[in-house]
Write a protein that holds these residues in place. Structure first.
Motif, short mmCIF file in Angstrom:
data_model
loop_
_atom_site.label_atom_id
_atom_site.label_comp_id
_atom_site.label_asym_id
_atom_site.label_seq_id
_atom_site.Cartn_x
_atom_site.Cartn_y
_atom_site.Cartn_z
N THR A 191 11.30 -4.91 4.25
CA THR A 191 10.91 -6.31 4.41
C THR A 191 10.17 -6.73 3.14
O THR A 191 9.86 -5.90 2.27
CB THR A 191 10.00 -6.49 5.62
N ASP A 192 9.87 -8.01 3.02
CA ASP A 192 9.14 -8.48 1.84
C ASP A 192 7.78 -7.81 1.73
O ASP A 192 7.35 -7.43 0.63
CB ASP A 192 8.96 -10.00 1.90
N GLU A 193 7.10 -7.64 2.87
CA GLU A 193 5.79 -6.99 2.86
C GLU A 193 5.90 -5.53 2.46
O GLU A 193 5.08 -5.02 1.68
CB GLU A 193 5.14 -7.11 4.24
N GLN A 194 6.92 -4.85 2.97
CA GLN A 194 7.11 -3.44 2.62
C GLN A 194 7.47 -3.28 1.15
O GLN A 194 6.99 -2.36 0.48
CB GLN A 194 8.19 -2.83 3.51
N ALA A 195 8.32 -4.18 0.65
CA ALA A 195 8.71 -4.12 -0.76
C ALA A 195 7.50 -4.32 -1.67
O ALA A 195 7.35 -3.64 -2.70
CB ALA A 195 9.77 -5.17 -1.05
N ARG A 236 2.98 14.72 5.10
CA ARG A 236 2.89 14.43 6.53
C ARG A 236 1.72 13.54 6.93
O ARG A 236 1.82 12.76 7.87
CB ARG A 236 2.80 15.75 7.31
N SER A 237 0.62 13.67 6.21
CA SER A 237 -0.56 12.87 6.57
C SER A 237 -0.42 11.40 6.22
O SER A 237 -1.25 10.59 6.62
CB SER A 237 -1.80 13.43 5.86
N ALA A 238 0.65 11.04 5.51
CA ALA A 238 0.80 9.66 5.04
C ALA A 238 2.01 8.95 5.62
O ALA A 238 2.40 7.89 5.12
CB ALA A 238 0.87 9.64 3.52
N PHE A 239 2.62 9.52 6.65
CA PHE A 239 3.73 8.82 7.31
C PHE A 239 3.81 9.26 8.76
O PHE A 239 3.33 10.33 9.14
CB PHE A 239 5.07 9.04 6.60
N ALA A 240 4.42 8.41 9.56
CA ALA A 240 4.62 8.72 10.98
C ALA A 240 6.11 8.81 11.25
O ALA A 240 6.90 7.96 10.79
CB ALA A 240 3.99 7.63 11.85
N LEU A 258 5.55 4.37 6.94
CA LEU A 258 4.67 4.87 5.89
C LEU A 258 3.25 4.36 6.07
O LEU A 258 3.01 3.36 6.75
CB LEU A 258 5.19 4.44 4.52
N ALA A 259 2.31 5.07 5.44
CA ALA A 259 0.92 4.64 5.45
C ALA A 259 0.80 3.25 4.82
O ALA A 259 1.55 2.91 3.90
CB ALA A 259 0.06 5.64 4.68
N LYS A 260 -0.12 2.46 5.34
CA LYS A 260 -0.36 1.08 4.88
C LYS A 260 0.73 0.12 5.34
O LYS A 260 0.74 -1.03 4.92
CB LYS A 260 -0.47 1.02 3.35
N MET A 261 1.64 0.59 6.20
CA MET A 261 2.69 -0.27 6.74
C MET A 261 2.61 -0.30 8.26
O MET A 261 2.19 0.68 8.88
CB MET A 261 4.08 0.21 6.30
N THR A 262 2.98 -1.42 8.85
CA THR A 262 2.90 -1.58 10.30
C THR A 262 4.25 -1.45 10.99
O THR A 262 4.31 -1.24 12.20
CB THR A 262 2.30 -2.95 10.64
N GLN A 263 5.34 -1.55 10.23
CA GLN A 263 6.68 -1.48 10.80
C GLN A 263 7.46 -0.31 10.19
O GLN A 263 7.26 0.02 9.02
CB GLN A 263 7.45 -2.79 10.56
N PRO A 264 8.37 0.28 10.98
CA PRO A 264 9.21 1.35 10.42
C PRO A 264 10.21 0.79 9.42
O PRO A 264 10.55 -0.40 9.45
CB PRO A 264 9.91 1.93 11.66
#
Length: 250
Positions: A16-20, A119-123, A131-137
Motif C-alpha cells: 500500500t502507499d503507507e507500506q511503500a 523473527r523479532s521484527a515480523f509476524a 512487518l514491524a512498524k506496519m499494521t497490515q499484512p
C-alpha cells in the motif's frame, strides 16, 4: 541424524502507499547506517590501523539515534539497521581473511535497496506476513506455496531499479534428507508434482547440457582437474589488493 537446511522462497509483493513509504524510509536508513559505519571503520583502519567490532558499531548506532541530525533513525525498525551492521561485519571478516575485496559504500542509484528482518521484527500468522512498524499484512503474490507448517526465520525486502518489490523468506528444514545443491532444485521439485515431499527429498536435478554440448558433470570435472594441475605447477592464487581510501560521506 537430523540435518538443518536453509531454503529461500522469493515472491513479488504489492505494498500500500503507507507500506511503500515505510519501506522507502527503511531502505534509506539501512543504507545510511551501513555507509556511516563503513566510514568510521575505514577512518580507524587507515589512520590508526585499528579494527572496529560489531559491538562497537552497534554502540555507535545507539549514540547516532540520540543526535538531532540522525534522530529519524528511531522512526524505522531497529532490526534492519542492526542486520546492516552484521552484514558489514561479515564483509570485513571476508576482507581480512583475503576472501573478498574491501567493502564498498552503498549507492542510492546503483546498489540494490534491501532490508533484512529477523523473527523479532515480523509476524507470520495464517500464511500472512506483517512487518514491524506496519499494521497490515503484505499483499504477496504466491507464485508457489510454502511447505506446510513453514515458519520463516528471516525475511528480506528488496526493490529493484524497475520498481518491482520482492520478499525473500528464509526457512530451516529439519527433515533429515540429503538435499541436492543444484541451483535449479526448485524447478525440479515443481516438475515432480505431488510426488515430491515439501523439502524436495528424492528429487534429483535434471541438468541440461551447455552450449558446448558437454554435460555439466563433465565440465565440472574438467575444471577441477585443471585447477589441480595449475596448483601442482606452482600457480599462485591472486589475493585481494589493498583498497584505496574511499571518499568519505558528504
Amino acid at each position: 541424524m537430523t540435518r538443518q537446511v536453509k531454503r529461500a522462497f522469493k515472491y513479488r509483493f504489492y505494498p500500500t502507499d503507507e507500506q511503500a513509504a515505510e519501506l522507502s524510509r527503511t531502505f534509506g536508513c539501512v543504507r545510511l547506517v551501513y555507509n556511516k559505519a563503513l566510514e568510521d571503520r575505514t577512518r580507524a583502519w587507515y589512520s590508526e590501523q585499528r579494527r572496529i567490532s560489531y559491538a562497537q558499531s552497534s554502540a555507535a548506532l545507539t549514540e547516532w539515534k540520540k543526535t538531532e541530525e540522525l534522530a529519524f533513525l528511531t522512526e524505522v525498525s531497529s532490526v534492519p539497521l542492526q542486520q546492516a551492521l552484521r552484514h558489514l561485519q561479515t564483509a570485513f571478516g571476508n576482507f581480512f581473511a583475503k576472501r573478498a575485496k574491501y567493502p564498498r559504500f552503498k549507492s542510492r542509484k546503483k546498489s540494490r535497496a534491501s532490508a533484512e528482518y529477523t523473527r523479532s521484527a515480523f509476524a507470520w500468522r495464517d500464511g500472512k506476513l506483517t512487518l514491524a512498524k506496519m499494521t497490515q499484512p503484505l499483499d504477496i503474490r504466491w507464485s508457489r506455496l510454502l511447505p506446510d507448517r513453514a515458519q520463516p526465520t528471516t525475511v528480506t525486502m528488496s526493490h529493484d531499479s524497475s520498481g518491482r518489490r520482492f520478499v525473500s523468506m528464509l526457512r530451516t528444514c529439519e527433515c533429515g534428507a540429503v538435499h541436492d545443491r543444484a541451483v535449479n532444485a526448485a524447478r525440479n521439485i515443481l516438475a515432480a508434482g505431488p510426488a515430491a515431499s515439501a523439502c524436495g527429498d528424492g528429487v534429483r536435478p535434471q541438468r541440461e547440457s551447455s552450449r558446448t554440448g558437454r554435460s555439466s558433470a563433465k565440465q565440472e570435472l574438467q575444471r577441477a582437474t585443471a585447477e589441480t594441475s595449475r596448483r601442482q605447477a606452482g600457480g599462485k592464487v591472486k589475493l585481494p589488493s589493498t583498497p584505496m581510501h574511499p571518499t568519505p560521506l558528504g
